[in-house]
Write a protein that holds these residues in place. Sequence first.
Motif, PDB file in Angstrom:
ATOM      1  N   ARG A 260     -20.637  40.524  26.697  1.00 34.45           N
ATOM      2  CA  ARG A 260     -19.832  41.027  25.578  1.00 34.45           C
ATOM      3  C   ARG A 260     -19.517  39.908  24.592  1.00 34.45           C
ATOM      4  O   ARG A 260     -19.630  40.092  23.371  1.00 34.45           O
ATOM      5  N   GLN A 261     -19.120  38.739  25.077  1.00 36.32           N
ATOM      6  CA  GLN A 261     -18.790  37.630  24.192  1.00 36.32           C
ATOM      7  C   GLN A 261     -19.984  37.217  23.344  1.00 36.32           C
ATOM      8  O   GLN A 261     -19.861  37.041  22.130  1.00 36.32           O
TER       9      GLN A 261
ATOM     10  N   LYS B 107     -21.954  39.796  34.942  1.00 34.79           N
ATOM     11  CA  LYS B 107     -22.026  39.003  33.707  1.00 34.79           C
ATOM     12  C   LYS B 107     -21.493  39.769  32.502  1.00 34.79           C
ATOM     13  O   LYS B 107     -21.750  39.392  31.355  1.00 34.79           O
ATOM     14  N   GLN B 108     -20.720  40.816  32.723  1.00 34.40           N
ATOM     15  CA  GLN B 108     -20.303  41.668  31.609  1.00 34.40           C
ATOM     16  C   GLN B 108     -19.475  40.917  30.567  1.00 34.40           C
ATOM     17  O   GLN B 108     -19.673  41.103  29.355  1.00 34.40           O
ATOM     18  N   ALA B 109     -18.548  40.073  31.023  1.00 33.54           N
ATOM     19  CA  ALA B 109     -17.708  39.342  30.076  1.00 33.54           C
ATOM     20  C   ALA B 109     -18.553  38.394  29.229  1.00 33.54           C
ATOM     21  O   ALA B 109     -18.358  38.290  28.011  1.00 33.54           O
ATOM     22  N   LEU B 110     -19.498  37.724  29.854  1.00 33.17           N
ATOM     23  CA  LEU B 110     -20.389  36.811  29.132  1.00 33.17           C
ATOM     24  C   LEU B 110     -21.236  37.568  28.118  1.00 33.17           C
ATOM     25  O   LEU B 110     -21.382  37.141  26.963  1.00 33.17           O
TER      26      LEU B 110
ATOM     27  N   ASP C 146     -25.964  31.999  34.131  1.00 25.09           N
ATOM     28  CA  ASP C 146     -25.255  32.222  32.866  1.00 25.09           C
ATOM     29  C   ASP C 146     -26.107  31.846  31.663  1.00 25.09           C
ATOM     30  O   ASP C 146     -26.165  32.576  30.668  1.00 25.09           O
TER      31      ASP C 146
END
Length: 274
Positions: free
Chosen positions: A10-11, A5-8, A133
């Motif tokens: 960070r956003q 879930k790193q991209a989520l 998510d």
Amino acid sequence: MLAEKQALIRQEVEEGTGAAICLEEDRSGVQTAIRLWFADLERSHSPIVTLRPTGLRRFEAKLAFGNFAADTIRQMQQASAEELQLARALVASVASSANLKIANGQTTDDWIIDNGSFTIIAEKRGIESRFDDDSVAETCRELVIPVLAAMAELYGYDPIEESAPSDQEALTEGAVKLTVVRRRERNPRNRLLCLRIHGAVCKICSLIPGKLYGDAGAIIEVHHLQPLSLSGDPRPYDPATDLIPLCPNCHRAVHTRRPVPWTPAELRSKLSSD
């Protein structure tokens, strides 16, 4: 699973704090955690929040400082009284959804970062489907973002939004033009606190956009009761009294009167008169 879930993460955190964020996996525990820190600082010089799954339905977010963060801490200690007030309010907002522990028994009303051993620990329990998510995003909004946003406030991040473009028209469609615009600071930490204090519900028509639009997102805007365009010198805003959440329709409607917008009460009376 949290590593996926790193991209989520960070956003969510960058949008909530107004600061660029670095992150990495932390595999030192039984379950993989995620470390987050400010991108313009080396990790060893930055405040760091570690988001870690604990137990079966829990997440813990722990704020600590890198081993060489003394200069960063000294800069944060120079924050103004208004910045410190907002930082404390951001941290205090975590207590509405999680257990909160501040170093050396300090309280949400009077904590200070006195040295590199300062910590804040927030734990949220009873999270269903915690790696979905939606659950991860909500955990970021409730635990990680307020704490890192408080550190951003003390450190001095102030993102700037551009005002509306000038009235000058391009000569042809698609032409490139250079426009000089006035810019005025809008602090995303104020927005964060406004929504946490008032809720994501329009204060004029009572619409809850998140319920109406579902997966399309909670379309809610924050309205300055004293318009930024009418203020002279920049001044601190109190999210509890100076800002309110409005749906896009009501926000557009209050600004149909210029230069002084309709007040929420005036616009609300127009709704009730139909």
